[in-house]
Design a protein around this motif. Structure first.
Motif, PDB file in Angstrom:
ATOM      1  N   GLY A   1       7.794  -0.139   3.039  1.00  0.00           N
ATOM      2  CA  GLY A   1       7.629   0.253   4.442  1.00  0.00           C
ATOM      3  C   GLY A   1       8.956   0.703   5.047  1.00  0.00           C
ATOM      4  O   GLY A   1       9.041   1.748   5.701  1.00  0.00           O
ATOM      5  N   HIS A   2      10.023  -0.064   4.823  1.00  0.00           N
ATOM      6  CA  HIS A   2      11.361   0.345   5.293  1.00  0.00           C
ATOM      7  C   HIS A   2      11.765   1.667   4.638  1.00  0.00           C
ATOM      8  O   HIS A   2      12.346   2.546   5.267  1.00  0.00           O
ATOM      9  N   THR A   3      11.465   1.780   3.332  1.00  0.00           N
ATOM     10  CA  THR A   3      11.850   2.979   2.582  1.00  0.00           C
ATOM     11  C   THR A   3      11.216   4.233   3.193  1.00  0.00           C
ATOM     12  O   THR A   3      11.896   5.254   3.397  1.00  0.00           O
TER      13      THR A   3
ATOM     14  N   VAL B   1      12.462  -2.875  14.387  1.00  0.00           N
ATOM     15  CA  VAL B   1      12.803  -2.275  13.093  1.00  0.00           C
ATOM     16  C   VAL B   1      11.896  -2.789  11.969  1.00  0.00           C
ATOM     17  O   VAL B   1      11.706  -2.131  10.949  1.00  0.00           O
ATOM     18  N   GLU B   2      11.284  -3.974  12.170  1.00  0.00           N
ATOM     19  CA  GLU B   2      10.376  -4.499  11.144  1.00  0.00           C
ATOM     20  C   GLU B   2       8.938  -3.991  11.317  1.00  0.00           C
ATOM     21  O   GLU B   2       8.043  -4.404  10.569  1.00  0.00           O
ATOM     22  N   LEU B   3       8.718  -3.118  12.279  1.00  0.00           N
ATOM     23  CA  LEU B   3       7.357  -2.592  12.460  1.00  0.00           C
ATOM     24  C   LEU B   3       6.836  -1.898  11.191  1.00  0.00           C
ATOM     25  O   LEU B   3       5.804  -2.295  10.633  1.00  0.00           O
ATOM     26  N   PRO B   4       7.549  -0.878  10.676  1.00  0.00           N
ATOM     27  CA  PRO B   4       6.999  -0.157   9.509  1.00  0.00           C
ATOM     28  C   PRO B   4       6.910  -1.011   8.247  1.00  0.00           C
ATOM     29  O   PRO B   4       6.066  -0.751   7.381  1.00  0.00           O
ATOM     30  N   SER B   5       7.767  -2.042   8.134  1.00  0.00           N
ATOM     31  CA  SER B   5       7.777  -2.848   6.911  1.00  0.00           C
ATOM     32  C   SER B   5       6.644  -3.875   6.921  1.00  0.00           C
ATOM     33  O   SER B   5       5.876  -3.983   5.962  1.00  0.00           O
ATOM     34  N   GLN B   6       6.528  -4.602   8.028  1.00  0.00           N
ATOM     35  CA  GLN B   6       5.455  -5.608   8.113  1.00  0.00           C
ATOM     36  C   GLN B   6       4.089  -4.929   8.144  1.00  0.00           C
ATOM     37  O   GLN B   6       3.107  -5.446   7.623  1.00  0.00           O
TER      38      GLN B   6
ATOM     39  N   PHE C   1       5.828  -4.325  -0.950  1.00  0.00           N
ATOM     40  CA  PHE C   1       5.200  -3.483   0.081  1.00  0.00           C
ATOM     41  C   PHE C   1       6.080  -3.408   1.331  1.00  0.00           C
ATOM     42  O   PHE C   1       6.245  -2.361   1.932  1.00  0.00           O
ATOM     43  N   HIS C   2       6.638  -4.562   1.708  1.00  0.00           N
ATOM     44  CA  HIS C   2       7.513  -4.641   2.883  1.00  0.00           C
ATOM     45  C   HIS C   2       8.689  -3.658   2.740  1.00  0.00           C
ATOM     46  O   HIS C   2       8.944  -2.835   3.622  1.00  0.00           O
ATOM     47  N   GLU C   3       9.358  -3.744   1.607  1.00  0.00           N
ATOM     48  CA  GLU C   3      10.528  -2.878   1.411  1.00  0.00           C
ATOM     49  C   GLU C   3      10.114  -1.408   1.291  1.00  0.00           C
ATOM     50  O   GLU C   3      10.864  -0.515   1.679  1.00  0.00           O
TER      51      GLU C   3
HETATM   52 ZN   LIG Z   1      12.390  -6.109   6.637  1.00  0.00          ZN
END
Ligand SMILES: [Zn+2]
Length: 687
Positions: free
Chosen positions: A469-471, A495-500, A465-467
């Protein structure tokens, strides 16, 4: 053209099945030559009196994108399909690449050109052009390009010295670890240790011509002993070895003591920051981040401490009560694991059968469809690098393609460990023609075996799910300039906002029902397991929060409060921070800073707070979905429009305000961590 990497540089998807190591160097040389010519052409146009963003800056964006398209497949294959020949070609290219990058970063004429163009582009322009120029000018200045010659020379010397000393810090740490071992002959002392680890230790002993078990100092061994060894003395032994690595304390060898090196690193960082106009290195580090000042970060961390301390104290009290005696540092992990088992009795192996990868992936794609209307269609005709890798076309609700996605899920010997999203191709529209973004989503799950699919732990589900989010951040960008589209140009602490944020969904009962299905019976994760899984999420949330903040405050203050010529106060400052923050005991010999690679080895210096900063943003963004409904397309449309589409083109604080209608609030993270915030203690941190 018979070099597939040069074809990739010219456009289209890389021919992954025909790229060979011998293509790498010629392609890089040709691309760098083309780029140097493009830069020279732009400079000569400027000398001839030409002006304007489109005339002078777009050709440079184009050159940057050409190099990215050529090099990205090489970097990707190096990570997922490594061979000795490819590694050799890759390594031969690195100095050439570095030389080119330094050449560009230190080009004064290019810097002046950006300055001149920046004067002609109004601050009101919202397509990303203004931000691209601001970032470029900032980076030129941070690299010392505008300094008078003598100072510039000194700045370059400092950077080189820092690189050497940071590398030596890491080397000392490795050497200290390699110098330690423990030979054990008493089987009774090994009670509780995992069988796989004991096998390794027995093999190590016999390889050294000894009976019994030989333990080396590496992270898996340290963690396993501290977590599982029933023998308190063995835990204390390993704890001391680990906590004194590369320090002035025994058993670490004096020759690899990092003490002096840390002083030197802090001094050099301070001097470099001062040369380019900052009061200290912490301010220099924050110049590229979302957080705007040292005081703001410090207030933010201290507010989290104030909100978490009571809960952490309670958790520590509970643990001590459970152990039945006062806890030493080497007791913490051991009793925590026992207590976790007692409270939640959740074993990873119990969950795995419910998360077969194909089922999880279908559920994740369905979620992405519900939220954003996206559809992913496999295209088996696209060339990949391994039979298990796949390519998907990503279609918007109206059927238009918005991008592409390569997936590579299974672990292989020739593949780097970990999971990541990588920018394969950036979205770009520089000459009116649209280039769609393409992402790599890479994991290291166990491959299917013996007629059953790959079965994921819940941690691995979170990773996927995390990755994703980055995608989505990369694929849904609407920005036409690659250097500020997608994740490019997004500050590190955001930058980790959308992934987390995306991980939040994998804890919801209704999403768990979508992504789970027993690989034999198809039965979704039973309600009782869902409950226990959700309860385990907040285990010791307060203590974990404080541990991270202790590191972050130490890192921030050691850089912000550095006084040249004086003592760098590493251990006294750590003691001060611990006194204000920690609820768990520290051993008098503990030399944590001497092994703190994140900050003394490079990367995270005066930036360790970023972990918590981004977590507050992602938790608070996710809370909007908790308030409005986790499958509600309304907040999803807002999130897509205000956060995902703008990439690095917009101030992230502004973007967040536009999405949430207010500044970020720490309340959601406190709630997700199982910490009950005291009333009135949930103020905005970025106000
Ligand atoms: Zn990340």
């Amino acid at each position: 053209m018979d070099n597939p990497l040069l074809e990739a540089a010219a456009g289209g998807l890389p021919a992954f099945d025909s790229i060979r190591p011998e293509h790498v160097e010629p392609a890089l040389e040709a691309t760098l030559a083309a780029n140097r010519a493009a830069i020279e052409q732009v400079l000569s146009n400027a000398r001839a009196g030409k002006t304007g963003f489109e005339t002078l800056i777009l050709p440079l964006e184009e050159a940057g994108d050409r190099l990215h398209r050529m090099w990205s497949p090489v970097g990707h294959l190096h990570a997922v399909a490594n061979t000795p020949a490819l590694r050799e070609a890759f390594n031969r290219c690195l100095p050439q690449l570095a030389r080119y990058q330094t050449e560009v970063a230190q080009n004064v004429e290019l810097y002046r050109l950006f300055e001149a163009v920046a004067g002609t582009v109004p601050a009101t322009r919202t397509d990303g052009a203004r931000r691209l120029l601001d970032h470029a000018l900032r980076d030129f200045r941070l690299a010392g390009v505008a300094l008078p010659d003598e100072q510039k020379q000194r700045f370059m010397e400092i950077m080189e010295a820092l690189a050497g000393k940071q590398a030596l810090f890491e080397q000392n740490l490795l050497d200290a670890m390699a110098a330690w071992s423990h030979h054990e002959t008493d089987a009774a002392r090994l009670a509780g240790l995992p069988g796989r680890m004991l096998e390794r230790a027995a093999q190590a002993a016999s390889a050294a011509g000894k009976a019994g078990w030989l333990f080396h100092l590496d992270q898996p061994t340290y963690v396993a002993v501290l977590t599982h060894a029933e023998d308190r003395g063995l835990r204390a032994l390993l704890h001391r070895a680990w906590a004194t690595r590369a320090s002035d304390q025994t058993p670490s060898p004096a020759a690899v003591d990092n003490s002096l090196l840390m002083d030197e690193i802090l001094a050099l960082r301070h001097e470099a920051a001062a040369l380019v106009g900052f009061a200290n290195f912490a301010e220099y580090s924050l110049a590229t981040k979302m957080a705007s000042s040292v005081q703001e970060v410090r207030d933010f961390l201290e507010r989290l401490v104030a909100a978490s301390r009571e809960a952490a104290g309670r958790e520590f009290g509970e643990l001590e009560g459970f152990a039945g005696h006062a806890l030493e540092p080497w007791d913490m992990a051991f009793y925590s694991e026992k207590l976790r088992q007692r409270k939640f009795a959740i074993a990873e192996e119990e969950l795995r059968p419910y998360f077969p990868l194909p089922r999880v992936l279908d559920g994740l794609f369905a979620l992405v469809h519900r939220l954003y209307g996206l559809r992913l269609e496999a295209d088996e005709a696209v060339a990949v690098w391994h039979p298990s890798a796949r390519y998907f076309r990503v279609l918007d609700a109206d059927g238009h393609q918005v991008g592409g996605l390569y997936t590579d899920f299974y672990t292989r010997p020739e593949k780097r460990s970990g999971a990541w999203m990588d920018d394969a191709i950036s979205r770009k529209r520089l000459d009116g023609r649209l280039q769609l973004p393409v992402a790599h989503l890479v994991c290291n799950f166990a491959p299917p075996a013996a007629g059953r699919p790959s079965l994921l732990s819940h941690d691995e589900v979170l990773t996927l799910f995390h990755e994703m989010g980055h995608t989505l951040h990369h694929l849904l960008t609407r920005i036409d300039y690659p250097s500020v589209g997608g994740i490019s140009g997004v500050p590190w602490d955001a930058v980790e906002l959308p992934s987390q944020f995306m991980e939040g969904f994998a804890w919801e009962p209704e999403i768990l029902a979508m992504i789970s299905g027993h690989h034999e019976s198809g039965e979704p994760l039973p309600a009782a397991l869902v409950e226990r899984l959700r309860a385990s999420r907040v285990f010791q949330g307060g203590m974990q929060m404080l541990r991270q903040i202790e590191f972050a405050l130490f890192d921030l203050r050691i850089h912000a409060e550095y006084a040249p010529g004086g003592d760098s106060r590493i251990m006294p400052l750590l003691a001060e921070v611990r006194k204000a923050v920690a609820v768990v005991p520290a051993a008098p010999y503990d030399r944590f800073p001497h092994g703190f690679s994140h900050i003394f080895g490079g990367g995270y210096a005066a930036g360790y707070y970023s972990y918590k900063w981004a977590e507050v943003l992602s938790a608070d963004a996710y809370a909007a979905f908790e308030e409005e409904g986790v499958l509600n397309p309304a907040p999803a449309a807002r999130f897509r429009h205000e956060i995902l589409e703008v990439g690095g083109s917009r101030d992230i604080g502004e973007a967040f305000m536009a999405f949430r209608g207010r500044a970020p609030d720490i309340a959601a993270l406190l709630r997700h961590s199982g910490i009950t915030a005291a009333a009135g203690d949930t103020g905005n941190h970025a106000a």
